[in-house]
Design an enzyme around this catalytic site. Structure first.
Site, PDB file in Angstrom:
ATOM      1  N   ARG A 124      96.849  78.795  90.975  1.00 11.78           N
ATOM      2  CA  ARG A 124      97.393  78.474  92.291  1.00 11.78           C
ATOM      3  C   ARG A 124      98.576  79.387  92.606  1.00 11.78           C
ATOM      4  NH1 ARG A 124     100.643  73.445  93.691  1.00 11.78           N
ATOM      5  NH2 ARG A 124     100.529  73.537  95.955  1.00 11.78           N
ATOM      6  N   CYS A 160      90.644  78.917 100.079  1.00 10.43           N
ATOM      7  CA  CYS A 160      92.050  78.859  99.652  1.00 10.43           C
ATOM      8  C   CYS A 160      92.394  77.475  99.089  1.00 10.43           C
ATOM      9  CB  CYS A 160      92.941  79.287 100.813  1.00 10.43           C
ATOM     10  SG  CYS A 160      94.524  79.908 100.250  1.00 10.43           S
ATOM     11  N   HIS A 190      90.769  83.896 103.807  1.00 12.25           N
ATOM     12  CA  HIS A 190      90.548  83.085 105.015  1.00 12.25           C
ATOM     13  C   HIS A 190      89.685  83.833 106.032  1.00 12.25           C
ATOM     14  CE1 HIS A 190      93.749  79.973 104.366  1.00 12.25           C
ATOM     15  NE2 HIS A 190      94.194  80.911 103.550  1.00 12.25           N
ATOM     16  N   ILE A 215      96.673  84.214 102.080  1.00  8.32           N
ATOM     17  CA  ILE A 215      97.944  83.555 102.431  1.00  8.32           C
ATOM     18  C   ILE A 215      98.333  82.618 101.293  1.00  8.32           C
ATOM     19  CG2 ILE A 215      99.128  82.071 104.095  1.00  8.32           C
ATOM     20  CD1 ILE A 215      96.965  82.923 106.150  1.00  8.32           C
ATOM     21  N   ARG A 216      99.360  82.978 100.561  1.00 13.48           N
ATOM     22  CA  ARG A 216      99.777  82.196  99.374  1.00 13.48           C
ATOM     23  C   ARG A 216      98.533  81.757  98.596  1.00 13.48           C
ATOM     24  NH1 ARG A 216     101.348  79.143 102.836  1.00 13.48           N
ATOM     25  NH2 ARG A 216     101.317  77.360 102.259  1.00 13.48           N
ATOM     26  N   GLU A 226      88.208  82.647 108.487  1.00 13.10           N
ATOM     27  CA  GLU A 226      88.371  82.033 109.815  1.00 13.10           C
ATOM     28  C   GLU A 226      89.435  82.746 110.641  1.00 13.10           C
ATOM     29  OE1 GLU A 226      89.477  80.883 107.028  1.00 13.10           O
ATOM     30  OE2 GLU A 226      91.410  79.877 107.244  1.00 13.10           O
ATOM     31  N   GLY A 264      95.237  75.281 103.534  1.00 15.53           N
ATOM     32  CA  GLY A 264      96.351  74.395 103.860  1.00 15.53           C
ATOM     33  C   GLY A 264      97.180  74.222 102.615  1.00 15.53           C
ATOM     34  N   GLU A 265      97.431  73.001 102.265  1.00 15.90           N
ATOM     35  CA  GLU A 265      98.220  72.705 101.057  1.00 15.90           C
ATOM     36  C   GLU A 265      97.410  71.729 100.206  1.00 15.90           C
ATOM     37  OE1 GLU A 265     100.865  73.360  98.421  1.00 15.90           O
ATOM     38  OE2 GLU A 265     100.992  74.366 100.369  1.00 15.90           O
ATOM     39  N   SER A 266      96.958  72.186  99.048  1.00 20.11           N
ATOM     40  CA  SER A 266      95.990  71.401  98.279  1.00 20.11           C
ATOM     41  C   SER A 266      96.564  70.075  97.782  1.00 20.11           C
ATOM     42  CB  SER A 266      95.447  72.220  97.111  1.00 20.11           C
ATOM     43  OG  SER A 266      96.500  72.748  96.336  1.00 20.11           O
TER      44      SER A 266
HETATM   45  N1  GLN Z   1      99.096  77.706  98.254  1.00 15.41           N
HETATM   46  C1  GLN Z   1      98.277  76.703  98.877  1.00 15.41           C
HETATM   47  C2  GLN Z   1      97.936  75.578  97.889  1.00 15.41           C
HETATM   48  O1  GLN Z   1      98.243  75.679  96.776  1.00 15.41           O
HETATM   49  C3  GLN Z   1      97.013  77.309  99.410  1.00 15.41           C
HETATM   50  C4  GLN Z   1      97.345  78.247 100.545  1.00 15.41           C
HETATM   51  C5  GLN Z   1      96.317  78.300 101.623  1.00 15.41           C
HETATM   52  O2  GLN Z   1      95.399  77.488 101.709  1.00 15.41           O
HETATM   53  N2  GLN Z   1      96.489  79.240 102.509  1.00 15.41           N
HETATM   54  O3  GLN Z   1      97.364  74.613  98.269  1.00 15.41           O
END
Ligand code: GLN
Length: 194
Positions: free
Chosen positions: A107, A81, A170, A134-135, A172, A49-51
């Protein structure tokens, strides 16, 4: 066996489905607020997600301190992630959250253009494991008792330190249950039920 899934943000539903499909007949419990921790859990998944958003929500909801305590006391935890970033004790380009695992992570390490890609690789002796990034972050270094479990193009993308497992990718999102089986075995053999 009951596995908590941090369900504040990100792709927790996909993790939940995979935990249920893995060997071990685990049930799942979405963790959204403090009282969800009243039920004992044998393991915890921190999803992608987004940390930074997840850290803010953890603090706002009063989940940060109890979860950090449970992880420090040995609760098996799997961070993917953003979840990996939450566990790292040093974060390049981001903030430390739990800081319980002796790894330094970078990150958004692959840049914007190449931020998302798919490959397969070896994970702890398992061959051809699907890896969707993913990112994603990668692990710059492991120290202390943390050991790398997988690398892609010379970058560490999975590691373990005792009760803590992390992957930059990921699992999942792919139809391969082996990493979940690995994690649930960690949960089944841990001495802790918190
Ligand atoms: N770029 C996201 C972060 O810094 C992590 C990306 C992800 O969980 N797919 O939190």
């Amino acid at each position: 066996m009951r596995i908590g899934i941090l369900a504040l943000q990100g792709d927790f539903a996909e993790h939940e489905a995979m935990v249920r499909r893995a060997d071990g007949n685990a049930e799942t419990l979405q963790i959204r607020q403090k009282r969800d921790l009243d039920k004992p859990i044998d393991g915890l998944v921190l999803p992608g997600g987004e940390s930074t958003t997840m850290k803010k929500l953890l603090l706002d909801l009063g989940l940060f301190e109890p979860l950090r305590g449970m992880i420090s006391e040995g609760l098996p935890v799997y961070g993917t992630c953003a979840g990996l970033i939450l566990l790292a004790h040093e974060v390049e380009g981001g903030e430390v959250c739990f800081g319980t695992m002796d790894i330094t992570v970078k990150r958004n390490a692959y840049g914007r253009q190449l931020g998302s890609f798919y490959t397969t690789g070896e994970f702890s002796g398992m061959k051809d494991v699907p890896m969707t990034f993913i990112r994603a972050p990668y692990i710059v270094r492991t120290c202390g008792k943390a050991v790398p479990l997988a690398s892609v193009d010379g970058k560490i993308v999975a590691a373990r330190e005792g009760n803590q497992l992390v992957t930059a990718f990921h699992p999942e999102l792919n139809d391969d249950r082996r990493i979940y089986n690995y994690f649930l075995e960690m949960c089944g053999t841990a001495e802790h039920c918190l």
